[in-house]
Design an enzyme around this catalytic site. Sequence first.
Site, mmCIF file in Angstrom:
data_model
loop_
_atom_site.group_PDB
_atom_site.id
_atom_site.type_symbol
_atom_site.label_atom_id
_atom_site.label_comp_id
_atom_site.label_asym_id
_atom_site.label_seq_id
_atom_site.Cartn_x
_atom_site.Cartn_y
_atom_site.Cartn_z
ATOM 1 N N ARG A 74 24.640 22.986 24.222
ATOM 2 C CA ARG A 74 25.665 24.009 23.971
ATOM 3 C C ARG A 74 26.066 24.662 25.282
ATOM 4 N NH1 ARG A 74 22.866 24.169 19.136
ATOM 5 N NH2 ARG A 74 24.155 23.192 17.527
ATOM 6 N N ASP A 104 23.877 17.224 21.625
ATOM 7 C CA ASP A 104 24.349 17.888 20.411
ATOM 8 C C ASP A 104 25.861 17.716 20.377
ATOM 9 O OD1 ASP A 104 24.622 19.775 18.174
ATOM 10 O OD2 ASP A 104 22.609 20.412 18.723
ATOM 11 N N HIS A 153 24.853 15.967 14.317
ATOM 12 C CA HIS A 153 25.015 16.614 15.632
ATOM 13 C C HIS A 153 25.324 15.597 16.736
ATOM 14 C CE1 HIS A 153 23.988 20.748 14.545
ATOM 15 N NE2 HIS A 153 22.961 20.301 13.838
ATOM 16 N N ASP A 180 18.343 17.228 11.749
ATOM 17 C CA ASP A 180 18.751 18.448 11.039
ATOM 18 C C ASP A 180 20.221 18.411 10.639
ATOM 19 O OD1 ASP A 180 19.413 18.557 13.795
ATOM 20 O OD2 ASP A 180 19.802 20.706 13.633
ATOM 21 N N GLU A 181 20.532 19.199 9.656
ATOM 22 C CA GLU A 181 21.902 19.546 9.272
ATOM 23 C C GLU A 181 22.876 18.364 9.283
ATOM 24 O OE1 GLU A 181 22.123 24.139 10.713
ATOM 25 O OE2 GLU A 181 22.658 22.663 12.214
ATOM 26 N N TRP A 195 11.653 24.642 10.602
ATOM 27 C CA TRP A 195 12.518 25.685 11.176
ATOM 28 C C TRP A 195 13.161 26.563 10.119
ATOM 29 C CZ3 TRP A 195 18.014 26.154 10.990
ATOM 30 C CH2 TRP A 195 18.692 25.116 10.333
ATOM 31 N N TYR A 223 13.218 31.988 16.490
ATOM 32 C CA TYR A 223 14.510 31.603 17.058
ATOM 33 C C TYR A 223 14.911 32.612 18.129
ATOM 34 C CZ TYR A 223 15.656 27.336 14.667
ATOM 35 O OH TYR A 223 15.672 26.016 14.283
ATOM 36 N N ASP A 253 17.358 32.634 20.080
ATOM 37 C CA ASP A 253 18.789 32.928 20.260
ATOM 38 C C ASP A 253 19.179 34.139 19.422
ATOM 39 O OD1 ASP A 253 18.202 31.134 18.084
ATOM 40 O OD2 ASP A 253 20.342 30.812 17.786
ATOM 41 N N TRP A 261 18.192 28.288 21.319
ATOM 42 C CA TRP A 261 19.487 27.639 21.056
ATOM 43 C C TRP A 261 20.538 28.369 21.882
ATOM 44 C CZ3 TRP A 261 19.190 23.166 18.734
ATOM 45 C CH2 TRP A 261 18.147 22.917 17.837
ATOM 46 N N GLU A 300 24.180 28.351 21.986
ATOM 47 C CA GLU A 300 25.613 28.516 21.720
ATOM 48 C C GLU A 300 26.186 29.715 22.470
ATOM 49 O OE1 GLU A 300 23.393 27.821 19.317
ATOM 50 O OE2 GLU A 300 24.316 26.835 17.588
HETATM 51 C C1 NAG Z 1 20.536 25.769 13.313
HETATM 52 C C2 NAG Z 1 20.725 24.431 13.994
HETATM 53 C C3 NAG Z 1 20.976 24.532 15.486
HETATM 54 C C4 NAG Z 1 21.612 25.849 15.882
HETATM 55 C C5 NAG Z 1 20.704 26.984 15.452
HETATM 56 C C6 NAG Z 1 21.209 28.351 15.854
HETATM 57 C C7 NAG Z 1 18.304 23.829 13.906
HETATM 58 C C8 NAG Z 1 17.282 22.771 13.702
HETATM 59 N N1 NAG Z 1 19.608 23.497 13.717
HETATM 60 O O1 NAG Z 1 21.616 25.968 12.472
HETATM 61 O O2 NAG Z 1 21.749 23.450 15.911
HETATM 62 O O3 NAG Z 1 21.829 25.922 17.252
HETATM 63 O O4 NAG Z 1 20.441 26.935 14.066
HETATM 64 O O5 NAG Z 1 20.301 29.373 15.592
HETATM 65 O O6 NAG Z 1 17.953 24.924 14.253
#
Ligand code: NAG
Length: 545
Positions: free
Chosen positions: A150, A179, A269, A328-329, A395, A422, A424, A462, A464
Amino acid sequence: STSTQVKEISIIPLPNSIVETSSAFVLPEKCTIGVTDKSLIPAADYLVSILSKSTGYQFSVTEGKGDINLSLADSGKEGSYSFVSTKNSVSISGSSYAGVIYGIETLRQLLPSGIESKEVVSNMEWAIPAVEIKDSPRFGWRGLMLDVSRHFYDKDEVKELLDLMALYKMNKFHWHLTDDQGWRVEIKKYPLLTEKGAWRKYNSHDKTCLELAKKNDNTDYLIPEEKIRIVEGDTLYGGFYTQDDIKEIVSYAQVRGIDVIPEIDMPGHMLAAVSNYDGVSCFKTTGWGTTFSSPVCPGKESALEFCKNVYSEIIPLFPYKYIHIGGDEVEKTNWKKCPDCQKRIREKNLKSEEELQSWFIHEMEAFFNSQGKDMIGWDEILEGGLSKTATVMWWRTWAKDAPMKTTSQGNHIIFTPNSQFYLDYEQDIKSLPNIYNYDPSAEFEQQPELINQVLGVQGNIWCEWIPSRERMQYMAAPRMLAIAELGWSDPKQKDWDGFKNRLSDQFERLNVMNVNYRIPDLEGFYKTNVFIGEGEVKISCMDPS
Ligand code: NAG
């Protein structure tokens, strides 16, 4: 030695046992580091690199006895070490190379914070108390994940984070290398992955960061200029690591007792990959798409081959047990519409797209196993069936049954529940105690012995909305210190007030290291050049008065 001033013992993570005796060890101006085994020479050199800049002393490394001695013990839990300092010498004995490193980090934290200075600090007596420490980690996995997709972090920034991990005896660096927003590792067979996939136009995250920079008058939200390129009138953002860069980082980490676990996140991703190569996604894409979590197509042989070819170049770069598949996702809308995916579902007798996801994961896992590697995946890999050897990285706090489900099948699990781990997420008065007081065994009330299937804990950064080194450090520290202690120390010795006091000492050290940590919103902490915590004035040894 009565006139020798020693620093109060204050170590994070808290060691299992410390017995103080009455004298002190003072670092001699000509200091010899003795190793009993050639394999410890990198550890000795690392110790020299810690001690030499600030002291300006002369160090030599020798096989045999020295002032500081490093040795390997024949037994003990992985990562355990003993540390004995007397008036005359220091002896560190580790159950493994990593154990010796942990002893070195303990020595480092017993020394005044000024030891972290990159310039010589004159008129200092570098003394540590005479102690006997016996110590070993609670969990074998004390990890940190960095998302370099990111926003990109260059080699030096990654090394700085590894230094910080080492200081707190963290031992697994999970490198989220790809990603949707950027591909960060050179793959020789697919050059476009980095030529194009490592450079993107400013996206909505960057715009938010710019707004935050303005609103808060905070340059930490700004993208560093060296990560921006103007190409044909477009402002592009990015960067990537060559395979040589990766090797350099891996060996830098290895010296510090840290394993590096790569993650090429798939099947979702994968936008940076699917927008640059045909035959990887279900339908033809035209350049950078906009969809979230663009998956590869598990129905096409060409896509599977692509994924395996990528990992064939990744695997030899990381000489460790684990490979992280991601998983994931996964946005499965395309799979529902794709004739190749539907054909695969029919041919393999799968019931749903969820099972198609798990079929893909199992295919990749078999490939990893054939290369001698074990697979880790985000907890979504539980859906549609887990193989016997997969390790789950939990997670989704809200997927509450994941720990029991994973461990009762005999599989291993790593804890990174987003509510606590987390990094972030914004910090507030609760974020540190939430980590510190987290109890992994609370997930196993019905079957307490399943805690033995937990490899450990990990914080995830993370990125972003984290575009700079400064912002990254601000989000990581001090939370990573709480994670380090949770992962290492004996839960019977948990002591929140004690931790807070030791944290304030670490801030003094982090000041010297020029780490942009965050002052927690807790009583007794506030920002000042000479650090004051818990009502007590702590004069930095960099500024004696
Ligand atoms: C999740 C996503 C990740 C994202 C993060 C932000 C995981 C395994 N997947 O939605 O891509 O950056 O949260 O908090 O965490």
